[in-house]
Design a protein around this motif. Structure first.
Motif, PDB file in Angstrom:
ATOM      1  N   SER A 155       0.821  -1.203   0.000  1.00  0.00           N
ATOM      2  CA  SER A 155       0.000   0.000   0.000  1.00  0.00           C
ATOM      3  C   SER A 155       0.859   1.258   0.000  1.00  0.00           C
ATOM      4  O   SER A 155       0.613   2.198  -0.771  1.00  0.00           O
ATOM      5  CB  SER A 155      -0.929  -0.002   1.210  1.00  0.00           C
ATOM      6  OG  SER A 155      -1.569   1.236   1.340  1.00  0.00           O
ATOM      7  N   VAL A 158       2.614   1.565  -3.514  1.00  0.00           N
ATOM      8  CA  VAL A 158       1.699   2.021  -4.562  1.00  0.00           C
ATOM      9  C   VAL A 158       1.298   3.478  -4.334  1.00  0.00           C
ATOM     10  O   VAL A 158       1.263   4.288  -5.270  1.00  0.00           O
ATOM     11  CB  VAL A 158       0.452   1.107  -4.635  1.00  0.00           C
ATOM     12  CG1 VAL A 158      -0.634   1.703  -5.512  1.00  0.00           C
ATOM     13  CG2 VAL A 158       0.843  -0.272  -5.144  1.00  0.00           C
ATOM     14  N   THR A 159       1.013   3.829  -3.085  1.00  0.00           N
ATOM     15  CA  THR A 159       0.633   5.204  -2.769  1.00  0.00           C
ATOM     16  C   THR A 159       1.782   6.165  -3.052  1.00  0.00           C
ATOM     17  O   THR A 159       1.567   7.257  -3.592  1.00  0.00           O
ATOM     18  CB  THR A 159       0.197   5.319  -1.298  1.00  0.00           C
ATOM     19  OG1 THR A 159      -0.877   4.410  -1.065  1.00  0.00           O
ATOM     20  CG2 THR A 159      -0.255   6.717  -0.949  1.00  0.00           C
ATOM     21  N   TRP A 162       2.059   6.547  -6.878  1.00  0.00           N
ATOM     22  CA  TRP A 162       0.964   7.372  -7.390  1.00  0.00           C
ATOM     23  C   TRP A 162       1.115   8.825  -6.944  1.00  0.00           C
ATOM     24  O   TRP A 162       0.877   9.749  -7.707  1.00  0.00           O
ATOM     25  CB  TRP A 162      -0.389   6.817  -6.958  1.00  0.00           C
ATOM     26  CG  TRP A 162      -1.509   7.560  -7.608  1.00  0.00           C
ATOM     27  CD1 TRP A 162      -2.355   8.443  -7.018  1.00  0.00           C
ATOM     28  CD2 TRP A 162      -1.882   7.509  -8.983  1.00  0.00           C
ATOM     29  NE1 TRP A 162      -3.233   8.939  -7.939  1.00  0.00           N
ATOM     30  CE2 TRP A 162      -2.965   8.387  -9.152  1.00  0.00           C
ATOM     31  CE3 TRP A 162      -1.399   6.810 -10.084  1.00  0.00           C
ATOM     32  CZ2 TRP A 162      -3.572   8.585 -10.387  1.00  0.00           C
ATOM     33  CZ3 TRP A 162      -2.017   7.008 -11.307  1.00  0.00           C
ATOM     34  CH2 TRP A 162      -3.089   7.883 -11.446  1.00  0.00           C
TER      35      TRP A 162
END
Length: 175
Positions: A155, A158-159, A162
Protein backbone atom coordinates in the motif's frame (compact mmCIF):
# COMPACT_ATOMS: atom_id res chain seq x y z
CA UNK A 1 -10.81 36.06 4.76
CA UNK A 2 -13.60 33.60 5.47
CA UNK A 3 -13.22 30.37 7.45
CA UNK A 4 -13.34 28.14 4.38
CA UNK A 5 -10.35 29.86 2.83
CA UNK A 6 -8.40 29.53 6.07
CA UNK A 7 -9.26 25.83 6.37
CA UNK A 8 -8.25 25.06 2.78
CA UNK A 9 -4.98 26.95 3.23
CA UNK A 10 -4.12 24.99 6.38
CA UNK A 11 -5.33 21.65 5.04
CA UNK A 12 -4.08 21.43 1.48
CA UNK A 13 -6.55 19.39 -0.56
CA UNK A 14 -3.71 18.31 -2.81
CA UNK A 15 -3.21 15.29 -0.62
CA UNK A 16 -0.05 13.78 -2.05
CA UNK A 17 1.98 16.95 -1.50
CA UNK A 18 0.64 17.31 2.03
CA UNK A 19 2.84 16.15 4.90
CA UNK A 20 -0.26 15.27 6.97
CA UNK A 21 -1.36 12.67 4.44
CA UNK A 22 1.97 10.84 4.70
CA UNK A 23 1.93 11.04 8.49
CA UNK A 24 -1.59 9.56 8.52
CA UNK A 25 -0.48 6.79 6.15
CA UNK A 26 2.52 5.88 8.32
CA UNK A 27 0.55 5.99 11.58
CA UNK A 28 -2.29 3.96 10.08
CA UNK A 29 -0.01 1.10 9.02
CA UNK A 30 2.09 1.26 12.17
CA UNK A 31 -1.06 0.98 14.28
CA UNK A 32 -2.52 -1.76 12.09
CA UNK A 33 0.58 -3.90 12.43
CA UNK A 34 0.83 -3.37 16.18
CA UNK A 35 -2.82 -4.02 17.12
CA UNK A 36 -3.54 -7.44 15.63
CA UNK A 37 -7.26 -8.09 16.00
CA UNK A 38 -7.30 -5.62 18.91
CA UNK A 39 -4.44 -7.37 20.69
CA UNK A 40 -1.18 -5.41 21.06
CA UNK A 41 1.67 -7.35 19.50
CA UNK A 42 3.97 -6.86 22.49
CA UNK A 43 1.47 -8.97 24.43
CA UNK A 44 1.92 -11.79 21.90
CA UNK A 45 5.70 -11.66 22.34
CA UNK A 46 5.38 -11.63 26.12
CA UNK A 47 3.03 -14.63 26.04
CA UNK A 48 5.50 -16.56 23.88
CA UNK A 49 8.51 -15.75 26.05
CA UNK A 50 7.07 -15.74 29.56
CA UNK A 51 3.92 -17.85 29.34
CA UNK A 52 1.86 -18.28 32.49
CA UNK A 53 -0.33 -15.29 33.31
CA UNK A 54 0.80 -13.44 30.17
CA UNK A 55 -0.51 -16.33 28.04
CA UNK A 56 -3.80 -16.38 29.95
CA UNK A 57 -4.15 -12.62 29.49
CA UNK A 58 -3.49 -13.00 25.76
CA UNK A 59 -6.14 -15.71 25.44
CA UNK A 60 -8.68 -13.61 27.37
CA UNK A 61 -8.04 -10.44 25.38
CA UNK A 62 -8.10 -12.32 22.09
CA UNK A 63 -11.38 -14.00 23.06
CA UNK A 64 -12.94 -10.64 23.93
CA UNK A 65 -11.90 -9.05 20.64
CA UNK A 66 -12.80 -12.11 18.57
CA UNK A 67 -16.30 -12.11 20.05
CA UNK A 68 -16.62 -8.36 19.48
CA UNK A 69 -15.47 -8.51 15.84
CA UNK A 70 -17.69 -11.47 15.05
CA UNK A 71 -20.71 -9.90 16.76
CA UNK A 72 -20.31 -6.77 14.64
CA UNK A 73 -19.78 -8.87 11.50
CA UNK A 74 -22.83 -11.04 12.19
CA UNK A 75 -25.22 -8.25 13.16
CA UNK A 76 -24.18 -5.40 10.86
CA UNK A 77 -21.82 -7.13 8.45
CA UNK A 78 -23.93 -6.87 5.31
CA UNK A 79 -24.79 -3.24 5.94
CA UNK A 80 -21.15 -2.37 6.61
CA UNK A 81 -20.03 -4.32 3.55
CA UNK A 82 -22.54 -2.55 1.34
CA UNK A 83 -21.69 0.86 2.76
CA UNK A 84 -17.96 0.17 2.46
CA UNK A 85 -18.28 -0.97 -1.14
CA UNK A 86 -20.38 2.10 -1.95
CA UNK A 87 -17.84 4.50 -0.39
CA UNK A 88 -14.84 2.80 -1.99
CA UNK A 89 -16.56 2.72 -5.39
CA UNK A 90 -17.51 6.39 -5.10
CA UNK A 91 -13.95 7.32 -4.11
CA UNK A 92 -12.53 5.26 -6.97
CA UNK A 93 -14.86 6.86 -9.52
CA UNK A 94 -14.24 10.37 -8.22
CA UNK A 95 -10.50 9.80 -8.22
CA UNK A 96 -10.09 7.86 -11.46
CA UNK A 97 -12.60 9.53 -13.74
CA UNK A 98 -12.92 13.02 -12.27
CA UNK A 99 -9.30 13.39 -11.15
CA UNK A 100 -10.11 14.47 -7.60
CA UNK A 101 -6.85 13.95 -5.75
CA UNK A 102 -8.48 13.92 -2.31
CA UNK A 103 -10.68 10.99 -3.40
CA UNK A 104 -7.64 9.19 -4.78
CA UNK A 105 -5.85 9.62 -1.46
CA UNK A 106 -8.83 8.38 0.55
CA UNK A 107 -9.20 5.38 -1.76
CA UNK A 108 -5.52 4.52 -1.36
CA UNK A 109 -6.01 4.63 2.41
CA UNK A 110 -9.38 2.88 2.48
CA UNK A 111 -9.02 -0.01 0.05
CA UNK A 112 -6.08 -1.77 1.74
CA UNK A 113 -7.65 -1.09 5.13
CA UNK A 114 -10.82 -2.84 4.01
CA UNK A 115 -8.75 -5.85 2.94
CA UNK A 116 -7.19 -5.94 6.42
CA UNK A 117 -10.67 -5.74 8.00
CA UNK A 118 -11.82 -8.72 5.93
CA UNK A 119 -8.71 -10.66 6.95
CA UNK A 120 -9.42 -9.77 10.60
CA UNK A 121 -12.93 -11.20 10.32
CA UNK A 122 -11.56 -14.37 8.73
CA UNK A 123 -8.94 -14.70 11.47
CA UNK A 124 -11.56 -14.13 14.18
CA UNK A 125 -13.67 -16.97 12.75
CA UNK A 126 -10.65 -19.27 12.62
CA UNK A 127 -9.73 -18.45 16.22
CA UNK A 128 -13.28 -18.99 17.48
CA UNK A 129 -13.68 -22.26 15.58
CA UNK A 130 -10.30 -23.58 16.70
CA UNK A 131 -10.58 -22.58 20.38
CA UNK A 132 -6.83 -21.95 20.26
CA UNK A 133 -4.50 -22.04 23.22
CA UNK A 134 -1.63 -19.59 23.71
CA UNK A 135 1.02 -21.22 21.48
CA UNK A 136 -1.24 -21.72 18.46
CA UNK A 137 -2.83 -18.32 19.06
CA UNK A 138 0.58 -16.61 19.11
CA UNK A 139 1.54 -18.33 15.87
CA UNK A 140 -1.71 -17.37 14.19
CA UNK A 141 -1.52 -13.73 15.35
CA UNK A 142 2.14 -13.49 14.30
CA UNK A 143 1.35 -14.88 10.86
CA UNK A 144 -1.55 -12.47 10.53
CA UNK A 145 0.74 -9.57 11.47
CA UNK A 146 3.13 -10.51 8.67
CA UNK A 147 0.27 -10.41 6.16
CA UNK A 148 -0.82 -7.01 7.46
CA UNK A 149 2.74 -5.75 7.09
CA UNK A 150 2.95 -7.09 3.53
CA UNK A 151 -0.33 -5.35 2.64
CA UNK A 152 0.96 -2.19 4.32
CA UNK A 153 4.25 -2.24 2.41
CA UNK A 154 2.46 -2.76 -0.89
CA UNK A 155 0.00 0.00 0.00
CA UNK A 156 2.76 2.46 0.91
CA UNK A 157 4.69 1.57 -2.25
CA UNK A 158 1.70 2.02 -4.56
CA UNK A 159 0.63 5.20 -2.77
CA UNK A 160 4.17 6.63 -3.00
CA UNK A 161 4.36 5.84 -6.72
CA UNK A 162 0.96 7.37 -7.39
CA UNK A 163 1.76 10.38 -5.20
CA UNK A 164 5.04 11.02 -7.02
CA UNK A 165 3.26 10.73 -10.35
CA UNK A 166 0.59 13.19 -9.22
CA UNK A 167 3.14 15.67 -7.85
CA UNK A 168 5.29 15.49 -10.98
CA UNK A 169 2.33 15.85 -13.32
CA UNK A 170 0.95 18.75 -11.24
CA UNK A 171 4.36 20.45 -11.40
CA UNK A 172 4.42 19.99 -15.18
CA UNK A 173 1.01 21.67 -15.44
CA UNK A 174 2.19 24.74 -13.55
CA UNK A 175 5.28 25.34 -15.71
Amino acid sequence: MDWQTIVFEVIDMRSFSNLWFWIILAVMWSTSSHWILGVPFDMVGRAQKVGGQAAVDLEDLARIHVNRVLYIAETAGLILLGLGCFVLTALFLLGAFYGIEFAQALFLLGFPTSVVWLLNIRLAKRIRDGQLQADALCTMLSRHRVWIQVIGMMSIFVTALWGMYQNLSYGALIH
